[in-house]
Structure formats: structure tokens, C-alpha cells
Design an enzyme around this catalytic site. Sequence first.
Site, mmCIF file in Angstrom:
data_model
loop_
_atom_site.group_PDB
_atom_site.id
_atom_site.type_symbol
_atom_site.label_atom_id
_atom_site.label_comp_id
_atom_site.label_asym_id
_atom_site.label_seq_id
_atom_site.Cartn_x
_atom_site.Cartn_y
_atom_site.Cartn_z
ATOM 1 N N GLU A 175 2.385 3.481 5.368
ATOM 2 C CA GLU A 175 1.847 2.575 6.391
ATOM 3 C C GLU A 175 2.976 1.933 7.198
ATOM 4 O O GLU A 175 3.099 0.703 7.284
ATOM 5 C CB GLU A 175 0.923 1.520 5.767
ATOM 6 N N TYR A 250 -10.321 3.306 4.665
ATOM 7 C CA TYR A 250 -11.102 2.580 3.656
ATOM 8 C C TYR A 250 -12.521 2.314 4.152
ATOM 9 O O TYR A 250 -12.760 2.161 5.354
ATOM 10 C CB TYR A 250 -10.419 1.248 3.324
ATOM 11 N N GLU A 306 -4.939 7.614 0.989
ATOM 12 C CA GLU A 306 -5.634 6.411 0.518
ATOM 13 C C GLU A 306 -7.034 6.435 1.098
ATOM 14 O O GLU A 306 -7.194 6.469 2.331
ATOM 15 C CB GLU A 306 -4.907 5.130 0.947
ATOM 16 N N GLN A 355 -7.860 2.982 -6.069
ATOM 17 C CA GLN A 355 -6.768 3.460 -6.909
ATOM 18 C C GLN A 355 -7.338 3.789 -8.289
ATOM 19 O O GLN A 355 -8.456 3.350 -8.584
ATOM 20 C CB GLN A 355 -5.672 2.423 -7.002
HETATM 21 O O1 AHR Z 1 -4.351 0.407 -1.759
HETATM 22 C C1 AHR Z 1 -4.017 -0.904 -1.417
HETATM 23 C C2 AHR Z 1 -3.154 -0.981 -0.172
HETATM 24 O O2 AHR Z 1 -3.870 -0.541 0.931
HETATM 25 C C3 AHR Z 1 -1.922 -0.117 -0.156
HETATM 26 O O3 AHR Z 1 -0.848 -0.716 -0.802
HETATM 27 C C4 AHR Z 1 -1.633 0.008 1.309
HETATM 28 O O4 AHR Z 1 -0.978 1.209 1.624
HETATM 29 C C5 AHR Z 1 -2.996 -0.101 1.951
HETATM 30 O O5 AHR Z 1 -3.004 -1.011 2.992
#
Ligand code: AHR
Length: 509
Positions: A175, A250, A306, A355
Site C-alpha cells: 500500500e 475490502y 488483501e 487475515q
Molecule cells: O489487513 C489490515 C490492513 O489493511 C493491512 O495492514 C493494510 O495493508 C490494509 O490497509
Amino acid sequence: MSAVPAVINVDVPGPVINRHLYGHFAEHLGRCVYGGFYVGEDSDLPNEGGLRLDVVEALRALNIPNLRWPGGCFADEYHWTDGIGPKDRRPVMVNTHWGNVEENNHFGTHEFMALCELLGAEPYISGNVGSGTVREMSDWVEYLTRDGDSPMVRLRKENGREEPWRVRFWGLGNEAWGCGGNMSAAQYAAEARRFGTYCRDHGDNKLYRIAAGANSFDYAWTETLMKQLGELGCAYRPAPFMQALSVHYYTLTGTWQDKGQATDFGTDDHYRTMVQAARVDELLTGHSNVMDCYDPGRNVGLVLDEWGTWWNVEPGTNPGFLYQQNTLRDALVAGLHFDVFHRHAGRLVMANIAQTVNVLQAMILTDPESGALVLTPTYHVFEMNKGHQDAASLRVDLPSGLPTREVGEDRLATVSLSASRKDGRLLVSLSNVDADEAADVELDLRGGAVTDVQARILTAGRLQDHNTPEASAAVAPRPYEQVTATASGLRVHLPAHSFVTVEGRLDGR
Ligand code: AHR
């Protein structure tokens, strides 16, 4: 009830679904590493070198293909030399991103590589571009992967490891547009060229360098990186500094300030969640289209390293630890993502859920006091879908479309499915994300017949249902009977809010 027709040509295999689409992510964040994977050698919990063996066993059952580490945002403030050598001499640092807690560096390079060996998973290491140096990253690669004799090899041997490890996946920061250095795309592209160049291939260890990619729908970021390939000139194709680039996406229902609750949500929230989850298709299509312009031969991989749901933390827990419960709704989010991943198998080479343990959309939750381990509904989707790993994707044609419902200004397809074949077996995954209505799907299987059919279902009374140490199988897969043979294939009944897998042996017609 009329059924949704779905045509699958089982004798026309598409691109292989890379097993790394079922990858994972472990950051030094909250209780993911410490208390999740690593409890220390003095723990009462069964462990090997401090690594929790029940966690290892549960993940091995998923055929976990890779594990990304040490971050995330943490990666860009991690200095790997702090995590080697005798534990009592490792320096302590402050994890400023995640809870401002002290990090004692007891879990470092050797512990991570031992974990990967126990898991049977490939390591994916994210190097520090944001606050590290090119030399530091280059040394880490040498320490890990070089054979023979060199300063880093001697250091590794002093720390007890004779043989080099094999490390393929190497992240050039994380990121970079945000926590990884607040860089512009052009600035990061220049950094990636420099860092990537000095991450050398030692001996026959060939690195697969993954450049830090876009924030969600930022296609301009991807374009800036892809342009670099052309600027290096034809002699360097494929470009040496990166073999892939990443993107993060996300799923949340609200805003970044108030993301929504993990278990306390209503039907409207559920549908908004599904709309967000389904947008991963638009995201991957957009980034793939940009990449196709610069790399029509698809030499450069797209990595979604992610993804997953992100809710407000559980009440009473540290806001910086990102601990959240995981319900049947999360499982359906995972099911939708995998269908999309399978459709993008031609460009998407890896995906990592965020995660693995105790953080965000985890596979496993552990109780901080008793240590009790709970498998989440999301874990079960990974397990039920593992037969897709390294299978040939099969295109699904939908002559009448899919049932949809209006969600605000969006239309949500309430049924989703994908299929693959491997070793003479067919696997079809189907989700019905409708909160209340059942659906039937008629699979018209052309080019082969399926026998020895077995099905499983993951559902529960309520979308909010989840597993706890007291009710660890509240949401767990069970054998499923409501799959019937038809003249041209199979009819599958999908109860409201359910995820179903159907598999069988393929006999050519
Ligand atoms: O997964 C949590 C966080 O989300 C990670 O550290 C980052 O890469 C993202 O913003």
C-alpha cells in the site's frame, strides 16, 4: 419453483485456477501472529518451536498454498535483522500501526519459515520499501535464498540454518499509496524499479516480485506501473523488476469510520454487503483490462493480496487489533469472491484473505484466555472449495441470467456459481445470498456425464449465526441430498442463505 438454467461444457477446460487464489495473510497485528500462530515454546498449548500445532493442523486441512507475511502496513516499518538471532537479544520496537503495542520480535524470519514448512505452504514475504533501504531488502533475499558462502549466508548459518530456503513470492512494499510511504504512483513505480532490481535471483531460486498495487478501483495506479514495462525496452520483457502487481479490496457495509457490525446486522445490511462483495468482479475486470493493454500476452500476474470483510471490532477489544466475529454472511462473501476469482483465472494468479487468525475475516479464532480454537464459517468455504485449487475452470453460461433483487440503486444477483474439473472430477460451487428465498439451479452439463454425485451444504437458521467455543459447529458443513439427476445434468436446490458444493466423477459421452 422454476430453476435457473446454467450451461457448463465440461469438456472445454478454461484457464487453470491457480491454487494460490486460496492464499492467506498473517500480519503482526493484534493476535494474528502472537497468540494466534505463535504462542512461544513455554506455552501449555501443544506447539513446535512456539508454533500452535492445532492451528497448523486446521490450516493444513485447507491445503493452504501460501502465507503472506509480515504485513500489511507492518511490513513497511519492519526491519528483518531485528527478528533473527537469540530471542533475548532481539530489539523491541513499537508497532505504531496496530495498537501502539511493543513488538519483541520473537517471531521473525526463522520462525516464519518454520511455520511455512509445517503448513506445507509457500512463503510470500513483503519487504520494506516505505522505511527500509534497497540494501536491507537485498540482504534479506540473500540471507534467505543464497547457497555457498557470502556475508548473509554466514549470518544465516550462525543463526542455525545451513541450507538456503526457497522463496518465490516477494512483495515490493505494501500500500505504497498509503501506510507504505504515502507515495504517488509515479514515485512508487520508480522505487519499485530500484528495489526490484536488487532483489536478486540467487542460484536457481527465482523470485516472483510483486509490486505494491492500487487501492481498490484506482486503475491509474495500475496503468502507471504497467507503463514501466514498456519503458524498460523490449530487451527486458518480461520486465525484471516485477512479475506481478497487486490490488487490495475490502468489503464493508458502512464507511471506513463506521464499517458495520460483524454479528448485529439486519437484512438490508446483508444485501449491501453482498453488493460490495460482488463488486470485486468489476474491480478485477477493470485492472485486468488496463493490464491487457500493456501486456496482452498476460505475462504479468494480478495479485489480490488483501481481501475480505472488515467490520467494527468486537466490543471491548483493542480497536487497533481488528478482531471481529465471522458469521454465515462472511461465508457467503467468501463464496462470491471465489466464483469471481475462478472467472478471472486467466490473469489473477494469487489472492490472500485478510487475515488467517484472529484478524478481520479469519479462518480461525482463538480465545485469549483459554486458548480454545474455533473454525469460522469462512474456514468451511475454503475447505469445501479446495478441490478448485489447480483445477481447470469451466465457463458457466446463463441463458436466462440470474435472479436479482434491487438494493438501493444497485441490482444484486442473488445466485452465484462457478465450476472446475480436475483429475476426472467435476466440482460446482453455488451460493444463494437471498436472505429469505430459496432458488433452484438446473445444471445442463454438456460434453460429459457426472456420476457418483456428492454434495455438501453450509447454512444456518440465521445469517448472523456464528461459531463460538461453546457452539463450535453452529455453522458447519453437512452432507446434502437435494441434488437430483435430470436428463441433461443435475438440479440443485439452494435454500435461502446457503452455500453448496456438488462434486462427481466425469464420464465422457
Ligand atoms: O489487513 C489490515 C490492513 O489493511 C493491512 O495492514 C493494510 O495493508 C490494509 O490497509
